[in-house]
Design a protein around this motif. Structure first.
Motif, short mmCIF file in Angstrom:
data_model
loop_
_atom_site.label_atom_id
_atom_site.label_comp_id
_atom_site.label_asym_id
_atom_site.label_seq_id
_atom_site.Cartn_x
_atom_site.Cartn_y
_atom_site.Cartn_z
N ASN A 1 0.75 -1.14 0.30
CA ASN A 1 0.06 -0.31 -0.15
C ASN A 1 0.87 1.56 -0.11
O ASN A 1 0.20 2.68 -0.34
N ASP A 2 2.07 0.85 0.06
CA ASP A 2 2.67 2.21 0.39
C ASP A 2 2.92 3.69 -1.45
O ASP A 2 3.46 4.31 -0.91
N GLY A 3 3.31 2.81 -1.96
CA GLY A 3 2.87 3.33 -3.46
C GLY A 3 4.26 3.92 -4.00
O GLY A 3 4.81 4.80 -4.74
N THR A 4 5.13 3.39 -3.19
CA THR A 4 6.93 3.47 -3.75
C THR A 4 7.69 2.85 -3.74
O THR A 4 7.52 1.62 -4.11
N ASP A 5 8.57 3.40 -4.62
CA ASP A 5 10.00 2.65 -4.73
C ASP A 5 10.88 2.70 -3.30
O ASP A 5 12.17 2.11 -4.06
N VAL A 6 11.20 3.41 -2.90
CA VAL A 6 12.33 3.16 -1.58
C VAL A 6 12.03 1.56 -0.69
O VAL A 6 11.20 1.34 -0.61
N LYS A 7 13.55 1.37 0.06
CA LYS A 7 13.44 0.53 -0.25
C LYS A 7 14.37 0.14 1.53
O LYS A 7 14.81 1.71 1.92
N ILE A 8 13.10 -0.68 1.64
CA ILE A 8 14.16 -0.68 3.22
C ILE A 8 15.10 -1.62 4.12
O ILE A 8 15.65 -2.55 3.04
N ALA A 9 16.71 -0.29 4.19
CA ALA A 9 16.88 -1.71 4.76
C ALA A 9 17.04 -1.77 6.40
O ALA A 9 16.83 -1.27 7.45
N LEU A 10 17.30 -3.27 6.29
CA LEU A 10 17.05 -3.68 7.55
C LEU A 10 18.47 -4.30 8.27
O LEU A 10 19.44 -4.54 7.38
N GLU A 11 18.02 -2.93 9.14
CA GLU A 11 19.36 -3.32 10.14
C GLU A 11 20.02 -3.99 10.98
O GLU A 11 19.02 -4.94 11.98
N THR A 12 21.44 -4.47 10.75
CA THR A 12 21.85 -5.41 11.60
C THR A 12 21.69 -5.40 13.68
O THR A 12 22.55 -4.27 13.55
N MET A 13 20.92 -6.10 13.82
CA MET A 13 21.17 -6.36 15.38
C MET A 13 21.90 -6.72 16.33
O MET A 13 22.94 -7.98 16.31
N SER A 14 22.71 -6.32 17.83
CA SER A 14 23.50 -6.67 18.09
C SER A 14 22.93 -8.00 19.00
O SER A 14 23.71 -8.79 19.53
N GLY A 15 21.71 -8.15 19.55
CA GLY A 15 20.95 -9.12 20.06
C GLY A 15 20.92 -9.39 21.14
O GLY A 15 20.86 -10.40 22.07
N LYS A 16 20.53 -8.08 21.86
CA LYS A 16 20.28 -7.98 23.29
C LYS A 16 18.60 -8.20 22.97
O LYS A 16 18.49 -8.12 21.97
N GLY A 17 18.01 -8.00 24.24
CA GLY A 17 16.75 -8.61 24.68
C GLY A 17 16.57 -9.90 23.95
O GLY A 17 17.16 -10.78 23.82
N SER A 18 15.35 -9.40 23.30
CA SER A 18 14.39 -10.10 22.50
C SER A 18 14.78 -9.98 21.58
O SER A 18 13.47 -10.24 20.10
N GLU A 19 15.49 -8.97 20.54
CA GLU A 19 15.94 -8.83 19.59
C GLU A 19 15.85 -9.79 18.27
O GLU A 19 16.65 -10.89 18.24
N ILE A 20 15.21 -9.23 16.57
CA ILE A 20 15.97 -10.13 15.21
C ILE A 20 16.16 -9.85 14.75
O ILE A 20 16.70 -8.72 14.85
N GLY A 21 16.91 -10.06 13.87
CA GLY A 21 18.34 -9.46 12.85
C GLY A 21 19.41 -9.75 13.34
O GLY A 21 20.39 -8.38 12.99
#
Length: 293
Positions: free
Chosen positions: A140-160
């Protein structure tokens, strides 16, 4: 070698808004930069027509900076990995959708997003939830912008928190061409990667995800040793990674077209970015440079 594609996070405040962001970035000697389209802690956003976008774009053009390489960061309050509260899951979808549209209005092409946290549901469930969230956004966003998923450090219950988890998110999403990765040097070190051999890390990234998906580097030293799962950034040369390694990453020819963004801490309430950018561009480290602040 020409100038490294290098900058920092900059503010966007009134009365100059985006024009002020560009001016701040240029004052540091930046060749790119990253900004939020509003406060990262909430979803309140000023109307696009108040943000002096055209004035900022003209200044970028006059300075010879490619606006396609300017990075936007999504607010921290979204968590598309958690569906335990449907209204909050929908709020994440709505906010990310709005941020993509705002990013497009600035003529920028990349929005950095934290993958979120599974909040006790398990990483597999969190990954599945985020993929669903992103599919609903991209429908539904109607754009061509890309999302860059950030690599995370693993604190708490983070994913990625590793390349395999990022790959699973991308694989589950229907709109794979809209997804890429933001690799944070502090985060991957804290997550357990041996950052001393960065070419080996790039080889692993290429094998699992593909280097064409690497859209942004967050170039940060870390206050903590490898595998600490803490996520505390440090100024260049004052952390556990060190200036030499970070400079090699910044100057790596395989990353020549990838924007590198500093998110290092302020010193005595002052931004350190002019000094840090100068050292990275020259390759010359100044010992005890923070004492000048």
């Amino acid at each position: 070698m020409g100038k490294i594609l290098l900058g920092s996070h900059v503010s966007m405040n009134g009365p100059k808004f985006y024009l002020g962001s560009v001016e701040e970035a240029l004052s540091y000697g930046s060749t790119t930069f990253m900004f939020y389209t509003g406060a990262p802690q909430n979803s309140f956003r000023k109307p696009i027509n108040e943000l002096k976008i055209q004035e900022g774009r003209k200044l970028l053009k006059d300075a010879g900076i490619d606006e396609n390489k300017i990075i936007v960061h999504a607010p921290y309050i979204v968590n598309g990995a958690n569906k335990t509260k449907p209204e909050l899951f929908q709020m994440s979808i709505d906010i990310i959708t709005n941020e993509l549209r705002r990013t497009a209005a600035f003529h920028c092409k990349t929005l950095v997003l934290h993958p979120g946290a599974h909040v006790g549901q398990g990483s597999e469930e969190g990954i599945k939830n985020l993929a669903e969230c992103l599919d609903r956004v991209f429908e539904n966003d109607g754009t061509d912008v890309k999302i860059a998923l950030e690599t995370m450090s693993g604190k708490g219950s983070e994913i990625g928190i590793n390349f395999n988890e990022i790959k699973k998110i991308i694989d589950l999403c229907k709109y794979k061409n809209r997804l890429g990765v933001c690799l944070d040097t502090c985060h991957i070190s804290d997550a357990g990667y041996d950052i001393t051999d960065f070419d080996n890390i790039l080889n692993e990234f290429d094998k699992i995800i593909g280097l064409d998906k690497l859209l942004v580097i967050h170039l940060n030293d870390s206050k903590n040793p490898k595998g600490a799962h803490k996520d505390r950034h440090e100024n260049l040369g004052y952390g556990e990674i060190g200036f030499e390694i970070l400079h090699k990453i910044a100057a790596n020819p395989r990353l020549i077209d990838v924007p590198k963004i500093l998110e290092t801490p302020y010193i005595n309430e002052k931004p350190p970015y002019k000094q840090e950018i100068s050292m990275l561009q020259s390759g010359q480290y100044i010992n005890n440079w923070k004492e000048n602040f």
